[in-house]
Design a protein around this motif. Structure first.
Motif, PDB file in Angstrom:
ATOM      1  N   HIS A   4       0.848  -1.195   0.000  1.00 39.02           N
ATOM      2  CA  HIS A   4       0.000   0.000   0.000  1.00 39.02           C
ATOM      3  C   HIS A   4       0.882   1.243   0.000  1.00 39.02           C
ATOM      4  O   HIS A   4       1.776   1.366   0.844  1.00 39.02           O
ATOM      5  CB  HIS A   4      -0.921   0.001   1.231  1.00 39.02           C
ATOM      6  N   HIS A   5       0.593   2.162  -0.925  1.00 33.72           N
ATOM      7  CA  HIS A   5       1.482   3.306  -1.150  1.00 33.72           C
ATOM      8  C   HIS A   5       0.727   4.636  -1.025  1.00 33.72           C
ATOM      9  O   HIS A   5      -0.492   4.664  -0.855  1.00 33.72           O
ATOM     10  CB  HIS A   5       2.122   3.191  -2.540  1.00 33.72           C
ATOM     11  N   LEU A   6       1.484   5.710  -1.175  1.00 34.20           N
ATOM     12  CA  LEU A   6       0.918   7.062  -1.096  1.00 34.20           C
ATOM     13  C   LEU A   6       0.165   7.385  -2.378  1.00 34.20           C
ATOM     14  O   LEU A   6       0.544   6.937  -3.462  1.00 34.20           O
ATOM     15  CB  LEU A   6       2.055   8.066  -0.897  1.00 34.20           C
ATOM     16  N   ASP A   7      -0.904   8.186  -2.267  1.00 32.67           N
ATOM     17  CA  ASP A   7      -1.609   8.556  -3.487  1.00 32.67           C
ATOM     18  C   ASP A   7      -0.989   9.821  -4.111  1.00 32.67           C
ATOM     19  O   ASP A   7      -0.164  10.500  -3.502  1.00 32.67           O
ATOM     20  CB  ASP A   7      -3.120   8.669  -3.267  1.00 32.67           C
ATOM     21  N   SER A  10       8.980   9.297   6.115  1.00 30.41           N
ATOM     22  CA  SER A  10       9.341   7.993   6.674  1.00 30.41           C
ATOM     23  C   SER A  10       9.050   6.874   5.673  1.00 30.41           C
ATOM     24  O   SER A  10       9.841   5.953   5.501  1.00 30.41           O
ATOM     25  CB  SER A  10       8.571   7.742   7.978  1.00 30.41           C
ATOM     26  N   HIS A  11       7.894   6.964   5.010  1.00 31.22           N
ATOM     27  CA  HIS A  11       7.544   5.918   4.038  1.00 31.22           C
ATOM     28  C   HIS A  11       8.502   5.929   2.844  1.00 31.22           C
ATOM     29  O   HIS A  11       9.000   4.874   2.434  1.00 31.22           O
ATOM     30  CB  HIS A  11       6.105   6.095   3.558  1.00 31.22           C
ATOM     31  N   ILE A  12       8.771   7.092   2.292  1.00 32.42           N
ATOM     32  CA  ILE A  12       9.605   7.107   1.081  1.00 32.42           C
ATOM     33  C   ILE A  12      11.058   6.748   1.398  1.00 32.42           C
ATOM     34  O   ILE A  12      11.805   6.377   0.496  1.00 32.42           O
ATOM     35  CB  ILE A  12       9.531   8.454   0.320  1.00 32.42           C
ATOM     36  N   ILE A  24      11.819   4.178   2.965  1.00 28.68           N
ATOM     37  CA  ILE A  24      11.895   2.711   2.903  1.00 28.68           C
ATOM     38  C   ILE A  24      11.199   2.152   1.664  1.00 28.68           C
ATOM     39  O   ILE A  24      11.190   0.936   1.472  1.00 28.68           O
ATOM     40  CB  ILE A  24      11.271   2.072   4.166  1.00 28.68           C
ATOM     41  N   CYS A  25      10.591   3.011   0.837  1.00 32.36           N
ATOM     42  CA  CYS A  25       9.832   2.541  -0.332  1.00 32.36           C
ATOM     43  C   CYS A  25      10.447   3.084  -1.619  1.00 32.36           C
ATOM     44  O   CYS A  25      10.304   4.285  -1.916  1.00 32.36           O
ATOM     45  CB  CYS A  25       8.365   2.970  -0.212  1.00 32.36           C
ATOM     46  N   ASP A  26      11.101   2.208  -2.369  1.00 28.22           N
ATOM     47  CA  ASP A  26      11.740   2.637  -3.624  1.00 28.22           C
ATOM     48  C   ASP A  26      10.718   3.202  -4.606  1.00 28.22           C
ATOM     49  O   ASP A  26      10.985   4.169  -5.315  1.00 28.22           O
ATOM     50  CB  ASP A  26      12.457   1.451  -4.278  1.00 28.22           C
ATOM     51  N   SER A  27       9.540   2.584  -4.649  1.00 26.47           N
ATOM     52  CA  SER A  27       8.518   2.995  -5.605  1.00 26.47           C
ATOM     53  C   SER A  27       8.056   4.429  -5.348  1.00 26.47           C
ATOM     54  O   SER A  27       8.029   5.265  -6.260  1.00 26.47           O
ATOM     55  CB  SER A  27       7.329   2.026  -5.530  1.00 26.47           C
ATOM     56  N   CYS A  28       7.694   4.727  -4.126  1.00 23.48           N
ATOM     57  CA  CYS A  28       7.199   6.081  -3.827  1.00 23.48           C
ATOM     58  C   CYS A  28       8.322   7.113  -3.899  1.00 23.48           C
ATOM     59  O   CYS A  28       8.086   8.261  -4.264  1.00 23.48           O
ATOM     60  CB  CYS A  28       6.515   6.108  -2.458  1.00 23.48           C
ATOM     61  N   ARG A  29       9.558   6.686  -3.560  1.00 26.97           N
ATOM     62  CA  ARG A  29      10.688   7.616  -3.668  1.00 26.97           C
ATOM     63  C   ARG A  29      10.881   8.033  -5.129  1.00 26.97           C
ATOM     64  O   ARG A  29      11.103   9.198  -5.443  1.00 26.97           O
ATOM     65  CB  ARG A  29      11.955   6.971  -3.106  1.00 26.97           C
TER      66      ARG A  29
HETATM   67 ZN   LIG Z   1       5.294   3.456  -1.320  1.00 22.43          ZN
END
Ligand SMILES: [Zn+2]
Length: 234
Positions: free
Chosen positions: A5-8, A30-32, A34-39
């Motif tokens: 589940h990611h950021l919109d 914090s999420h980005i 650890i999340c390559d996709s959202c970064r």
């Molecule tokens: Zn994400």
């Protein structure tokens, strides 16, 4: 870490524009981290914003008489961003480490680097306050209308059903829960707006610990929820 589940898009845009509350910016940072996709999506959003700005500037300088159809609202937003101070939690600072800060004392790998600046590196070292049996919290900081806090909920417990007057961002740090939206585990982020009503239930066999930020008070849908809202300060 398997993140489902990611950021919109709206949240990412607001983050890049620096218009999120401090608490919500902390959850996003914090999420980005650890999340390559959202970064990657943050970088793309930044590039689009930069290209839009460049295009507006070059259009204006090359032909001042040309009728350039630029949406006035978009222009105001870009100009407003230029006038604003740097957000307290900036993209650069959140990405400076890229990984949870393994150098900070006691880091267990569960605390993203931007959050460890506020609580240290261990969820087990947090000074938890008891709300009710099985429910604990730690306020990272309070804001004018919303709040940014850590929640720790025991297995089998559920949050009272509620909706939202604004937005609610939740990052899972340990354990898992399930609600009307889906199932959320470590690294997942629940990016909810005022259309969502839900009742998260901790469905694993360990405590569920998450970082929650709101920009408005919650809208509890039961009498009990309304009665205890002043106590919970949600
Ligand atoms: Zn994400």
């Amino acid at each position: 870490m398997n993140i489902n589940h990611h950021l919109d898009e709206a949240t990412l845009f607001s983050y890049v524009a620096g218009s999120l509350s401090q608490g919500m910016a902390l959850v996003v940072a914090s999420h980005i981290s650890i999340c390559d996709s959202c970064r990657e999506r943050v970088f793309e959003t930044e590039a689009i914003g930069g290209a839009l700005l460049n295009e507006m500037v070059s259009d204006n300088s090359s032909d001042s008489s040309a009728s350039v159809k630029v949406d006035e609202t978009a222009l105001e937003q870009v100009l407003a961003c230029l006038d604003e101070e740097e957000p307290t939690i900036s993209l650069d600072s959140s990405l400076s480490d890229g990984e949870p800060d393994a150098c900070s004392p006691g880091n267990t790998g569960e605390v993203p680097a931007p959050l460890s600046d506020y609580i240290g590196g261990s969820l087990d070292a947090v000074q938890w306050k008891r709300l009710s049996p099985g429910f604990y919290y730690f306020d990272v900081f309070k804001e004018q209308r919303g709040i940014c806090r850590l929640l720790k909920v025991a297995p089998g417990k559920s949050i009272l059903p509620h909706g939202h007057h604004g937005n609610e961002l939740t990052l899972l740090l340990r354990g898992s829960y399930a609600d009307e939206v889906g199932r959320f585990a470590q690294g997942d982020v629940a990016d909810l707006d005022d259309q969502i009503e839900h009742q998260p239930l901790v469905d694993g066999n360990e405590d569920c610990i998450c970082l929650v930020a709101t920009d408005s008070p919650l809208r509890f849908t039961t009498l009990l929820g309304k009665v205890i809202q002043p106590i919970t300060r949600f």
